[in-house]
Design an enzyme around this catalytic site. Structure first.
Site, mmCIF file in Angstrom:
data_model
loop_
_atom_site.group_PDB
_atom_site.id
_atom_site.type_symbol
_atom_site.label_atom_id
_atom_site.label_comp_id
_atom_site.label_asym_id
_atom_site.label_seq_id
_atom_site.Cartn_x
_atom_site.Cartn_y
_atom_site.Cartn_z
ATOM 1 C CE LYS A 1 -15.752 2.291 3.139
ATOM 2 N NZ LYS A 1 -14.929 1.438 4.046
ATOM 3 C CE LYS B 1 -3.687 -2.490 2.470
ATOM 4 N NZ LYS B 1 -4.951 -2.325 1.730
HETATM 5 C C1 LIG Z 1 -4.413 -14.030 7.130
HETATM 6 C C2 LIG Z 1 -5.173 -14.355 6.101
HETATM 7 C C3 LIG Z 1 -5.877 -13.235 5.421
HETATM 8 C C4 LIG Z 1 -5.620 -13.062 4.090
HETATM 9 C C5 LIG Z 1 -6.351 -12.118 3.367
HETATM 10 C C6 LIG Z 1 -7.285 -11.358 4.045
HETATM 11 C C7 LIG Z 1 -8.125 -10.375 3.315
HETATM 12 C C8 LIG Z 1 -8.540 -10.930 2.004
HETATM 13 C C9 LIG Z 1 -7.403 -9.154 3.081
HETATM 14 C C10 LIG Z 1 -8.329 -8.039 2.655
HETATM 15 O O1 LIG Z 1 -8.974 -7.459 3.476
HETATM 16 N N1 LIG Z 1 -8.329 -7.765 1.343
HETATM 17 C C11 LIG Z 1 -8.940 -6.548 0.907
HETATM 18 O O2 LIG Z 1 -10.287 -6.825 0.549
HETATM 19 C C12 LIG Z 1 -10.960 -5.632 0.164
HETATM 20 C C13 LIG Z 1 -12.414 -5.981 -0.081
HETATM 21 O O3 LIG Z 1 -12.556 -6.694 -1.250
HETATM 22 C C14 LIG Z 1 -10.303 -4.970 -1.071
HETATM 23 O O4 LIG Z 1 -10.964 -3.783 -1.352
HETATM 24 C C15 LIG Z 1 -8.826 -4.717 -0.810
HETATM 25 O O5 LIG Z 1 -8.205 -4.281 -1.975
HETATM 26 C C16 LIG Z 1 -8.159 -5.985 -0.307
HETATM 27 O O6 LIG Z 1 -6.819 -5.748 0.095
HETATM 28 C C17 LIG Z 1 -7.528 -11.502 5.378
HETATM 29 C C18 LIG Z 1 -6.810 -12.448 6.093
#
Ligand SMILES: CCc1ccc([C@H](C)CC(=O)N[C@@H]2O[C@H](CO)[C@@H](O)[C@H](O)[C@H]2O)cc1
Length: 815
Positions: A668, A560
């Site tokens: 947002k 990011k």
């Molecule tokens: C630890 C495992 C793990 C891996 C990935 C995640 C999530 C997928 C990470 C996440 O929040 N991704 C975000 O998802 C948003 C909703 O779709 C996107 O807008 C973001 O770009 C993305 O980084 C949580 C936990």
């Protein structure tokens, strides 16, 4: 009376006061004169939920009666935010409640500030789930949100000596008025043990799983109110309980800890949210959490929601389970187990049903974020599920061999079971094999999923892959968070926009209306004043009202590129203190960061330390006073976002192209009249296309350019050597200027930038600075800036989560 309509309190100030005092006296057991702020808050919350109860029960009855197809949203995270404000908005009781509290000598704002937000998520994925269930209720779509009721949510962040310190988030400790426990719907969930196969008289084989320990799943129901449409859907969050209360015999034998061991062991499952949002640790407890809520949810729908005699061959007509990333994917073998082992389906019958019941949304592009579980752990914790996964994979690979005869490399590449580095199950592959549909969360992301993350699968099943660009709910992030802008919008184009955000288009002509622009600037100014009042009390920050407010709020992650923002700040600072830029040439700027780092992500925590160190020196340097200030309020969460976003002028969306799946903060900010400086990454691409190039500050490499640069070999040190402005900036940091001369303290970040820079912050530095100088120039012309800001609002209706839900209904759930 028993079956009659629920008596709803009168939606009048008198009715509200009476109900409130009733809740205070009989619910809290206290008098108004004796009551604490928390008593009053809990009584107020219970009062509001009384106004929602009739709709909730009526919606439930209507759903049971209609036997419609339901969306089962399976998510390990829900970042809900505070409930009181949203529920008052949904019931249109804000003004009544405010007046009623005034009658009781209470300022409702102090009670709203009393609420601890349920932080049951990490970031984007969790907040998206919350926006989606809000939209589905407002669109009256039968939905059950399934998840985990963590006793401790995302940690509370504080700073000590500029470093992040994590504190437990005991969000339940002051009471939790928005949840309803339902012990009558408890579910027994097994773990461990083994499987045994027997052959029936007719020669058919039957396998039975014999778990060796069990826990109870207790559901807690939360209201999900639609916007003033009489609909209240349900969010069902599961909490783990021990099957046996503590063991009295062992207790009496004196081994007290042993006596309660089973209890603590069980309750550990829903104890705390894993604070990682990109790199799974592969911990056993995490898999226990995932299986626990999935098993509870499937059992709950099949055995507690469907009519007892329902023919499960028709299950896909009644439910579609949306898998929110790979975290709930164990639901696939769980449904197969239920259908084959418990309901006596033949394998093919069960598989036919399962394939039509699931759809998978991928939220990431980081290979390390795609979860894999070792067959060792899976076999130990869920032996029957591993058997089922093996069979699913076998039959799938047969399909691959048929489609690509002799291409064993492809077979190995596509296998759900990875052989290296250790034999493990690739959950994203399992979801793709079993899911009816696979979608990314922005156009670029979905294309990269097809081309780079799952190319073999999109070649085999091109029709399975689709896109649904993310969205955000306009109720919380405009109507609730930005009351001043909402009033201006409603006065100008009517209130329809709240549930039909495309109506914002009607605002376009007002961009050329000077008095409307004046009004628009007043709104932004007042939102800034509100924010600065809050930050003064909350974080002891004193920020200059007049400066451009430049905001970067999101989880701390290298991709990011918070470091790029930091390098920009240091270069501005250096330009000023060196005299290269005269104070009058400088556009006063306040930069606000908000970011939590996963506790185990050390470099991210070093970046937080460096940002705070730079902020401390810049804010204390009289040479830049009023020209440049940096703030990093701790504990960025939904509640702080609601105050920060409406006040922002500039939105930082500066990830390396090809890394941010979508982003939702970007949407947002645009909807609240901030201009975006960003790369062509995630949903930035669609924001720029809709608001117009001239209303977006684009910079940096595109995704293909990044790939080419990487392929050509990227050496950050070289960029440092050949870019004087960058060299000066990094040297100033490396000198220890911001850390009291301590060069070691900044070495982790500086060394990483010079020798790794995996996300090419240095490569995009010059382009970024050039774009920031365009921002400065643009901000110097308030009329042109405001015009752009108005056009950003007018052209961002597409980014409503209502539109996202329409796309899911059309492309995934109804197909
Ligand atoms: C630890 C495992 C793990 C891996 C990935 C995640 C999530 C997928 C990470 C996440 O929040 N991704 C975000 O998802 C948003 C909703 O779709 C996107 O807008 C973001 O770009 C993305 O980084 C949580 C936990």
């Amino acid at each position: 009376l028993a079956s009659g309509p629920v008596v709803q309190p009168a939606p009048t100030v008198d009715g509200f006061v009476e109900t409130f005092l009733g809740e205070l006296n009989y619910g809290q057991g206290t008098l108004l004169s004796q009551s604490t702020l928390n008593d009053q808050y809990l009584a107020l919350a219970r009062t509001v939920r009384r106004y929602l109860m009739a709709d909730w029960l009526e919606t439930g009855a209507r759903r049971r009666h209609a036997q419609q197809k339901t969306v089962g949203y399976l998510s390990a995270e829900y970042l809900l935010g505070r409930q009181l404000g949203n529920n008052l908005l949904a019931t249109n009781l804000q003004d009544v409640a405010e007046e009623a509290m005034r009658r009781c000598g209470i300022d409702i704002a102090t009670l709203r500030a009393q609420e601890v937000e349920p932080g049951l998520g990490n970031g984007g994925l969790g907040r998206l789930a919350a926006c989606f269930v809000d939209s589905l209720a407002t669109m009256d779509v039968p939905t059950i949100g399934y998840g985990i009721r963590y006793e401790y949510g995302i940690f509370r962040q504080t700073f000590e000596d500029d470093r992040q310190v994590e504190l437990p988030d005991s969000w339940l400790s002051l009471g939790s008025p928005w949840e309803f426990p339902h012990p009558e719907r408890q579910v027994l969930v097994g773990f461990g043990g083994s499987t045994e196969t027997s052959t029936a008289a007719d020669g058919t084989q039957h396998t039975r799983w014999v778990p060796d320990w069990t826990v109870l799943g207790m559901p807690y129901h939360y209201m999900v109110p639609g916007f003033r449409n009489g609909v209240v859907n349900t969010l069902r969050l599961w909490s783990a309980r021990a099957t046996h209360a503590f063991d009295l015999q062992i207790f009496n034998a004196g081994d007290y800890t042993q006596a309660v061991r089973a209890q603590t062991f069980a309750e550990n499952i829903s104890k705390v949210l894993y604070p990682e949002d990109s790199t799974p640790q592969g911990k056993e407890l995490r898999l226990q959490q995932q299986y626990f809520f999935v098993a509870c949810s499937l059992h709950d729908f099949i055995d507690n929601t469907l009519p007892a005699d329902f023919d499960l061959h028709r299950l896909p007509e009644r439910i579609v389970f949306q898998l929110n990333d790979t975290h709930p994917v164990i639901a696939i073998p769980e449904l197969m187990r239920i259908l084959v082992d418990r309901k006596g389906f033949a394998w093919d019958e069960a598989w036919e049903v399962t394939q039509r019941c699931f759809a998978y949304t991928c939220h990431t592009l980081l290979p390390e974020a795609l979860e894999v579980w070792s067959v060792e752990l899976l076999g130990r914790l869920l032996p029957r599920h591993l058997e089922i996964i093996y069979r699913i994979n076998e039959e799938f690979l047969e399909q691959v061999r048929e489609a690509f005869p002799g291409d064993e490399m492809r077979v190995r590449r596509m296998s759900v079971i990875a052989e290296h580095p250790e034999r493990s199950v690739r959950m994203a592959y399992l979801a793709t094999v079993a899911g009816a549909k696979v979608n990314g969360v922005a156009e670029l992301h979905s294309q990269l999923l097809r081309d780079k993350v799952l190319p073999d699968f999109s070649q085999l099943w091109p029709e399975k892959f689709t896109n649904v660009t993310n969205g955000v709910t306009p109720r919380r992030f405009v109507r609730l968070a930005n009351r001043r802008l909402s009033e201006l919008l409603t006065d100008t184009i009517g209130e329809g926009w709240v549930t039909d955000l495309d109506r914002l288009r009607e605002l376009e002509p007002y961009a050329d209306d000077a008095s409307f622009r004046e009004e628009f600037r007043r709104v932004k100014r007042e939102n800034k004043e509100r924010l600065y009042r809050l930050l003064a009390v909350r974080d002891g920050l004193r920020l200059p009202q007049e400066a451009m407010l430049d905001v970067m709020v999101k989880r701390l992650h290298e991709y990011k590129r918070q470091t790029l923002k930091l390098l920009h700040i240091v270069s501005l600072y250096d330009d000023l203190v060196s005299g290269r830029v005269a104070p009058e040439e400088m556009t006063p700027r306040t930069v606000v960061f908000g970011a939590k780092a996963a506790p185990g992500y050390h470099l991210a925590k070093e970046i937080i330390f460096l940002v705070n160190s730079v902020a401390g020196v810049v804010n204390a340097d009289p040479r830049v006073q009023g020209l440049l200030s940096v703030a990093f309020p701790a504990n960025y969460n939904v509640t702080l976002a609601e105050k920060l976003i409406p006040a922002a002028d500039l939105s930082e969306q500066i990830s390396l192209a090809g890394k941010e799946a979508s982003g939702t903060g970007n949407m947002k900010f645009a909807l609240n009249g901030a201009l975006t400086i960003g790369t062509d990454d995630g949903a930035n691409v669609e924001i720029r296309r809709l608001v117009g190039d001239e209303n977006f500050f684009l910079f940096g490499m595109t995704e293909p350019e990044v790939e080419r640069r990487r392929a050509a070999g990227y050496t950050p040190a070289e960029v440092y050597e050949t870019t004087p402005a960058l060299r000066r900036t990094i040297d100033l940091v490396a000198s220890g200027h911001f850390t009291g001369g301590d060069r070691q303290a900044v070495a982790p970040v500086v060394d990483n930038l010079l020798h790794e820079d995996a996300f090419m912050a240095l490569a995009d530095f010059s382009s970024y600075l050039e774009a920031q100088s365009r921002v400065d120039a643009a901000y110097a012309d308030p009329e042109a800036w405001t015009r752009s800001a108005i056009l950003n609002v007018a052209r961002s209706g597409f980014f409503s989560s209502d539109r996202s839900m329409r796309d899911y209904l059309e492309r995934i759930w109804h197909s």
